[in-house]
Design an enzyme around this catalytic site. Structure first.
Site, PDB file in Angstrom:
ATOM      1  N   ASP A  77       0.857  -1.188   0.000  1.00 32.28           N
ATOM      2  CA  ASP A  77       0.000   0.000   0.000  1.00 32.28           C
ATOM      3  C   ASP A  77       0.888   1.232   0.000  1.00 32.28           C
ATOM      4  O   ASP A  77       1.402   1.628   1.049  1.00 32.28           O
ATOM      5  CB  ASP A  77      -0.891   0.016   1.251  1.00 32.28           C
ATOM      6  N   ARG A  85       3.656   2.759   3.146  1.00 29.00           N
ATOM      7  CA  ARG A  85       4.501   1.864   3.954  1.00 29.00           C
ATOM      8  C   ARG A  85       5.977   2.219   3.834  1.00 29.00           C
ATOM      9  O   ARG A  85       6.741   2.039   4.777  1.00 29.00           O
ATOM     10  CB  ARG A  85       4.287   0.418   3.535  1.00 29.00           C
ATOM     11  N   ARG A 144      -7.598  10.538   2.189  1.00 32.44           N
ATOM     12  CA  ARG A 144      -6.950   9.612   1.257  1.00 32.44           C
ATOM     13  C   ARG A 144      -7.438   9.750  -0.180  1.00 32.44           C
ATOM     14  O   ARG A 144      -6.892   9.098  -1.071  1.00 32.44           O
ATOM     15  CB  ARG A 144      -7.170   8.166   1.731  1.00 32.44           C
ATOM     16  N   LYS A 174      -9.141   1.041  -5.896  1.00 30.30           N
ATOM     17  CA  LYS A 174      -9.902   0.674  -4.695  1.00 30.30           C
ATOM     18  C   LYS A 174     -10.717   1.869  -4.216  1.00 30.30           C
ATOM     19  O   LYS A 174     -10.395   3.017  -4.562  1.00 30.30           O
ATOM     20  CB  LYS A 174      -8.955   0.173  -3.595  1.00 30.30           C
ATOM     21  N   HIS A 175     -11.820   1.602  -3.486  1.00 26.51           N
ATOM     22  CA  HIS A 175     -12.341   0.335  -2.983  1.00 26.51           C
ATOM     23  C   HIS A 175     -13.719   0.149  -3.610  1.00 26.51           C
ATOM     24  O   HIS A 175     -14.670   0.777  -3.160  1.00 26.51           O
ATOM     25  CB  HIS A 175     -12.474   0.342  -1.479  1.00 26.51           C
ATOM     26  N   HIS A 187     -12.217  -1.180   9.059  1.00 24.86           N
ATOM     27  CA  HIS A 187     -11.203  -1.918   9.801  1.00 24.86           C
ATOM     28  C   HIS A 187     -11.770  -2.410  11.132  1.00 24.86           C
ATOM     29  O   HIS A 187     -11.262  -3.372  11.714  1.00 24.86           O
ATOM     30  CB  HIS A 187      -9.976  -1.042  10.070  1.00 24.86           C
ATOM     31  N   ASP A 259     -10.600  -6.770  -0.080  1.00 25.60           N
ATOM     32  CA  ASP A 259      -9.765  -6.107   0.914  1.00 25.60           C
ATOM     33  C   ASP A 259      -9.411  -7.173   1.959  1.00 25.60           C
ATOM     34  O   ASP A 259      -9.869  -8.320   1.878  1.00 25.60           O
ATOM     35  CB  ASP A 259     -10.515  -4.923   1.526  1.00 25.60           C
TER      36      ASP A 259
END
Length: 335
Positions: A77, A85, A144, A174-175, A187, A259
């Site tokens: 990601d 990351r 985002r 995505k998504h 999440h 996901d």
């Protein structure tokens, strides 16, 4: 590409998994050699220096090749901004999608990021985010997304996809079919979005249509239940969303993935066997399981059993494997 697919290979190639550690280890050896997983996803826990990451990726690819398996999808990601990351001082950090003001910003982000990913052996970026966050709501995706205008998001997303893929990095939009309207974090729990298909089509689906037109390599499904499309299953497990809306109505024939099935929207509401059954029924190609644990083995065993026992699922599974291997051939020179 492999011409004679065993049930083990057909099952393993449908999995993209996370792992612990920063170097090739016994767990990775088992995942690749025994489960024959088709892909790995990297997180901060796997990352050290660029040299170490590159060695990790080389070792994983070598293990796959040594056992006659296709090259691995190795994803990360790296959206820029809030979700990235790879960080300084080794990698270029970008302000993120909301800060992009021109197409040139998107080109610069994609060009630099693709080069850095290629250098360390990562071949897939779980980006761009194609969600649209409407004005006036507290969208979980506000920090985002490219913005609140579907046409602008479509333009920027398409630019990123094209720039990535021209440089050999597979892009994953995505998504699907869009979580910009969502205020609850999937999440943590399963959000319901009470919206009909027409509203989705007019607003949320605009960037995804552009991504399909751009030939996006992969599409990631959301863990949101769109009650006007499927009142029972979240998008990631829904035949109405993937088999009907994405594949039949929008015509997307590329690779589709869930996901992370470890997320709170899926657990504990659905055990891994139920989730995998729905993935197979929905014509989803890849199940994403991002954390080490027994679910990876259970998922692999379940896919193998279902493809062996059910002729219809076996036919769908063969098509999924063809899509996955075609993608690997096109980007990774699988032979």
């Amino acid at each position: 590409m492999m011409k004679n697919h065993t049930a083990d290979t057909m099952a393993g190639q449908r999995l993209m998994v996370g792992f612990d550690g920063t170097a090739f280890n016994a767990d990775l050896k088992y995942l690749i050699e025994n489960l024959k997983v088709g892909g790995l996803i990297l997180f901060s826990r796997n990352l050290e220096t660029p040299e170490a990451i590159a060695q990790l990726c080389r070792d994983c690819q070598a293990a796959a090749a040594d056992h006659g398996l296709p090259p691995l999808l190795i994803g990360i990601d790296q959206e820029g901004g809030l979700v990235a990351r790879l960080k300084a001082p080794f990698f270029t950090e970008f302000a993120g999608n909301p800060a992009m003001r021109t197409t040139a910003d998107a080109v610069d982000f994609a060009r630099v990021t693709a080069g850095e990913l290629h250098a360390i052996g990562v071949n897939m970026d779980m980006a761009p985010v194609l969600d649209v966050a409407p004005q006036g709501i507290d969208s979980i995706m506000a920090e985002r997304v490219f913005g609140s205008d579907p046409q602008w998001v479509a333009s920027m997303g398409r630019t990123v996809i094209e720039q990535f893929q021209q440089r050999g990095i597979m892009a994953v939009g995505k998504h699907f079919p869009g979580i910009g309207r969502t205020v609850l974090d999937s999440h943590l729990a399963l959000p319901d979005l009470d919206i009909d298909l027409q509203a989705l089509t007019d607003f949320d689906l605009v960037p995804f249509r552009a991504a399909i037109a751009a030939g996006v390599a992969g599409m990631m499904l959301s863990h949101i239940r769109y009650t006007g499309v499927d009142p029972v299953w979240p998008a990631s497990l829904s035949p109405a969303v993937t088999a009907d809306l994405l594949r039949r109505q929008l015509g997307y024939q590329g690779v589709v993935m869930t996901d992370d099935l470890d997320m709170g929207a899926i657990k504990p509401a659905y055990d891994i066997a139920t989730a995998i059954d729905q993935v197979l029924l929905a014509d989803v190609d890849i199940a994403l399981i991002c954390h080490k644990g027994p679910d990876i083995q259970t998922a692999c065993d379940r896919i193998r059993k279902r493809l062996t026992d059910d002729a219809r699922l076996r036919t769908l599974g063969q098509r999924s494997l063809e899509r996955i291997l075609t993608l690997k051939r096109d980007y990774l020179d699988a032979a």
